[in-house]
Design an enzyme around this catalytic site. Structure first.
Site, mmCIF file in Angstrom:
data_model
loop_
_atom_site.group_PDB
_atom_site.id
_atom_site.type_symbol
_atom_site.label_atom_id
_atom_site.label_comp_id
_atom_site.label_asym_id
_atom_site.label_seq_id
_atom_site.Cartn_x
_atom_site.Cartn_y
_atom_site.Cartn_z
ATOM 1 N N GLU A 229 0.850 -1.178 0.000
ATOM 2 C CA GLU A 229 0.000 0.000 0.000
ATOM 3 C C GLU A 229 0.890 1.234 0.000
ATOM 4 O O GLU A 229 2.077 1.159 0.303
ATOM 5 C CB GLU A 229 -0.937 -0.001 1.219
ATOM 6 C CG GLU A 229 -0.229 -0.024 2.551
ATOM 7 C CD GLU A 229 -1.196 -0.253 3.713
ATOM 8 O OE1 GLU A 229 -2.305 -0.756 3.475
ATOM 9 O OE2 GLU A 229 -0.826 0.054 4.859
ATOM 10 N N LYS A 231 2.678 4.666 1.028
ATOM 11 C CA LYS A 231 3.123 5.323 2.259
ATOM 12 C C LYS A 231 2.915 6.824 2.055
ATOM 13 O O LYS A 231 3.620 7.463 1.277
ATOM 14 C CB LYS A 231 4.595 5.022 2.552
ATOM 15 C CG LYS A 231 5.063 5.519 3.909
ATOM 16 C CD LYS A 231 6.519 5.142 4.167
ATOM 17 C CE LYS A 231 6.914 5.456 5.594
ATOM 18 N NZ LYS A 231 6.632 6.827 6.005
ATOM 19 N N ARG A 236 1.165 9.536 11.089
ATOM 20 C CA ARG A 236 0.448 8.325 11.486
ATOM 21 C C ARG A 236 -0.411 8.644 12.710
ATOM 22 O O ARG A 236 0.059 9.241 13.677
ATOM 23 C CB ARG A 236 1.473 7.251 11.824
ATOM 24 C CG ARG A 236 0.885 5.910 12.249
ATOM 25 C CD ARG A 236 0.869 4.931 11.121
ATOM 26 N NE ARG A 236 0.492 3.603 11.592
ATOM 27 C CZ ARG A 236 1.364 2.665 11.955
ATOM 28 N NH1 ARG A 236 2.660 2.918 11.914
ATOM 29 N NH2 ARG A 236 0.943 1.483 12.346
ATOM 30 N N ARG A 256 1.244 8.723 16.787
ATOM 31 C CA ARG A 256 1.869 7.399 16.792
ATOM 32 C C ARG A 256 2.461 7.049 18.150
ATOM 33 O O ARG A 256 2.513 5.888 18.545
ATOM 34 C CB ARG A 256 2.975 7.337 15.724
ATOM 35 C CG ARG A 256 3.479 5.935 15.449
ATOM 36 C CD ARG A 256 4.557 5.917 14.404
ATOM 37 N NE ARG A 256 5.856 6.300 14.941
ATOM 38 C CZ ARG A 256 7.006 6.085 14.316
ATOM 39 N NH1 ARG A 256 7.013 5.530 13.108
ATOM 40 N NH2 ARG A 256 8.151 6.449 14.861
ATOM 41 N N GLU A 281 -3.440 7.468 8.281
ATOM 42 C CA GLU A 281 -2.590 8.642 8.061
ATOM 43 C C GLU A 281 -3.442 9.895 8.079
ATOM 44 O O GLU A 281 -4.489 9.963 7.406
ATOM 45 C CB GLU A 281 -1.877 8.535 6.713
ATOM 46 C CG GLU A 281 -0.695 9.455 6.566
ATOM 47 C CD GLU A 281 0.571 8.895 7.195
ATOM 48 O OE1 GLU A 281 1.599 9.604 7.186
ATOM 49 O OE2 GLU A 281 0.538 7.746 7.675
ATOM 50 N N LYS A 410 8.992 -0.887 5.144
ATOM 51 C CA LYS A 410 8.746 0.390 4.468
ATOM 52 C C LYS A 410 9.825 0.594 3.420
ATOM 53 O O LYS A 410 11.014 0.412 3.676
ATOM 54 C CB LYS A 410 8.719 1.550 5.464
ATOM 55 C CG LYS A 410 9.941 1.684 6.352
ATOM 56 C CD LYS A 410 9.757 2.800 7.352
ATOM 57 C CE LYS A 410 10.948 2.889 8.309
ATOM 58 N NZ LYS A 410 10.758 3.946 9.336
#
Length: 550
Positions: A229, A231, A236, A256, A281, A410
């Site tokens: 997906e 980024k 976050r 986060r 996000e 990531k």
């Protein structure tokens, strides 16, 4: 205060995380309630004293010492608490002779009970009673700028080590606790049951990813085992909501790290009319298009938001994961099952402020590499510009707190690089207070015979300790002007220091003379081999901005 001051002093000189944790565990084990609870609150950033601000402290110290001398000393030291602690002159004869030692609980209760007019006299009395280290610790405590290399997470980890808890056990109930955390310590030490969490919208520790090692990881991983997906270039967040015992609807928006940031986003809270927890996000989305991160920055770090800024910078959540719904904890389910539930949940919610982060279709690593490099092929222009890279998530992975190995990765886009010229330098804080470690750099603008440097960014990391010492020596030897704690260094076409700057992206900015703002700039390397005339021009950044928005 003596034990707390000694703890801060030792933490500030200890670079190793494990050693810091050991110091904290020893302090929490040997210090009685409520002092250890107030120390935990200070380390976690949960204490606030509204009537004790830097301006008040500066006023107090300049009543005792020459203001010019204080200004020069503060400029040299670079740390307000340290400067005042060293320069403070107490009256002859120790005011605390024969008195009970000042305890941390006395400071907290005293400041909480003191009004604006009583605070100055109270602080002066305490500063007179304490030695240099005690004064330094007191000032650090009341200003909230401890800077001893201890995060809130590390402090909670130390509490967990008092018994057999995990740090994530504490994270899940943290926002329902109150200082001085007596029930938390009792639980950690096995003297009481887990504190009852009455918050209907608790924070759940997030699952984090490891950076991709392209050569190693792609050779070992099967692309069929993973979903990908985008980024996104936001922050976050976790949106949680549920029914309170009295029937009221509790709604929370967490960062986060677990900080409750709800008050800054009331417009988003209005859309959390559900019993669930979403991982996603936070973005500024206008007319269906994601806006630059610089727009989101205008809403971050605020205690509240006015009607104008809410209207100008509408925020939304792009959902990644569903952690709980209708009282059911989904974190033990595999990612593909949670994703199916998330898709159905977002569709039924039909909120204009909560949408679904789309998956990236790919059959192999090469195809995913192309999508990562050219997101515009799959997304609209604005959304493609807001993509930082891609996330890889193992389809069978449960949602585990922390950074478990082999589950999430990531894969960020390669950073942009430019050569810029150092223009200004400022002293750092804490361990860096003796070095010029905060740098402003610029690029050239104008015709060759009338060019000027315009600032395009600031950076205070990316360099090694040895490079820090090299830059510091250069700043001291090439200062041509001073503005308080800031030094202007030589930056002509022939003389100056060229630095290679890495950054994640660019945005338009009316606050900067160059009209541009960098995203996450850092010093990549020092270019002693170049003279400033060889540094990049503003045209390079303008072209880069146009390319990333194309």
């Amino acid at each position: 205060m003596h034990a707390f001051a000694r703890l801060l002093d030792r933490l500030s000189f200890e670079p190793r995380r494990t050693a810091k944790e050991a110091l904290l565990v020893d302090y929490f084990r040997t210090t009685p309630d409520p002092d250890r609870g107030y120390a935990l609150a200070a380390l976690a950033g949960s204490l606030d004293f509204p009537h004790a601000k830097p301006a008040l402290l500066k006023g107090l110290v300049t009543e005792r010492v020459d203001p010019v001398l204080f200004g020069l000393s503060y400029d040299f030291v670079g740390d307000l608490s340290e400067t005042i602690a060293l320069m403070w002159t107490a009256p002859a004869g120790r005011p605390d002779d024969g008195a009970e030692p000042l305890a941390l609980r006395d400071v907290v209760s005293g400041l909480r009970g003191a009004g604006r007019t009583q605070a100055p006299a109270l602080l002066s009395t305490w500063l007179d009673r304490l030695d240099e280290i005690g004064r330094w610790a007191l000032l650090k405590l009341i200003t909230g700028g401890l800077r001893v290399g201890v995060s809130a997470r590390l402090a909670k980890t130390a509490v967990a080590r008092l018994g057999r808890l995990e740090p994530d056990d504490i994270e899940e109930i943290w926002n329902g606790l109150a200082t001085p955390y007596a029930e938390l310590f009792a639980w950690a030490e096995g003297r009481a049951d887990r504190p009852r969490n009455v918050d209907p919208a608790p924070f759940r520790p997030p699952m984090l990813a490891h950076p991709v090692n392209e050569e190693k990881d792609f050779a070992a991983l099967d692309a069929a085992d993973f979903a990908a997906e985008w980024k996104w270039d936001g922050i976050r967040v976790q949106a949680a909501a549920g029914r309170e015992p009295g029937g009221m609807h509790g709604r929370r928006l967490y960062s986060r790290s677990g900080e409750d940031i709800s008050a800054a986003f009331p417009d988003l809270l209005d859309h959390l009319g559900f019993d669930a927890a979403i991982d996603g996000e936070l973005l500024v989305v206008r007319d269906g298009a994601v806006q630059p991160f610089s727009d989101l920055q205008k809403r971050l770090n605020r205690k509240s938001a006015g009607a104008r800024i809410i209207a100008d910078y509408p925020v939304a959540i792009r959902a990644y994961d569903l952690l709980a719904v209708d009282g059911e904890d989904l974190r033990s389910l595999p990612f593909h099952a949670r994703r199916t539930r998330l898709e159905r949940f977002v569709a039924e919610l039909a909120s204009p402020r909560i949408d679904l982060s789309p998956l990236v279709p790919f059959d192999g690593w090469a195809e995913l590499a192309t999508a990562r490099h050219e997101p515009g092929r799959l997304l609209g222009e604005a959304d493609a510009a807001a993509v930082e890279g891609v996330m890889l998530k193992r389809r069978a992975a449960p949602y585990l707190p922390g950074r478990p190995k082999g589950e999430w990765f990531k894969w960020k886009r390669d950073p942009f690089l430019i050569d810029a010229v150092l223009m200004y330098a400022q002293r750092g804080h804490g361990k860096r207070s003796s070095f010029y470690s905060d740098y402003t750099f610029g690029v050239w603008r104008g015709a060759p015979d009338a060019r000027e440097l315009v600032p395009v960014g600031k950076a205070y990391f990316g360099f090694t300790d040895e490079e820090l010492r090299e830059i510091d020596r250069f700043v001291r030897a090439n200062t041509q002007n001073r503005f308080g704690p800031v030094r202007e260094v030589v930056h002509t076409p022939e003389r100056g220091l060229v630095v290679e700057v890495a950054f994640e992206g660019l945005n338009r900015s009316g606050r900067h003379k160059s009209g541009l703002a960098m995203r996450f700039p850092r010093i990549s390397r020092l270019r002693w081999d170049k003279i400033p005339a060889e540094a990049d021009r503003i045209d390079t950044l303008e072209a880069l901005l146009s390319a990333t928005r194309a």
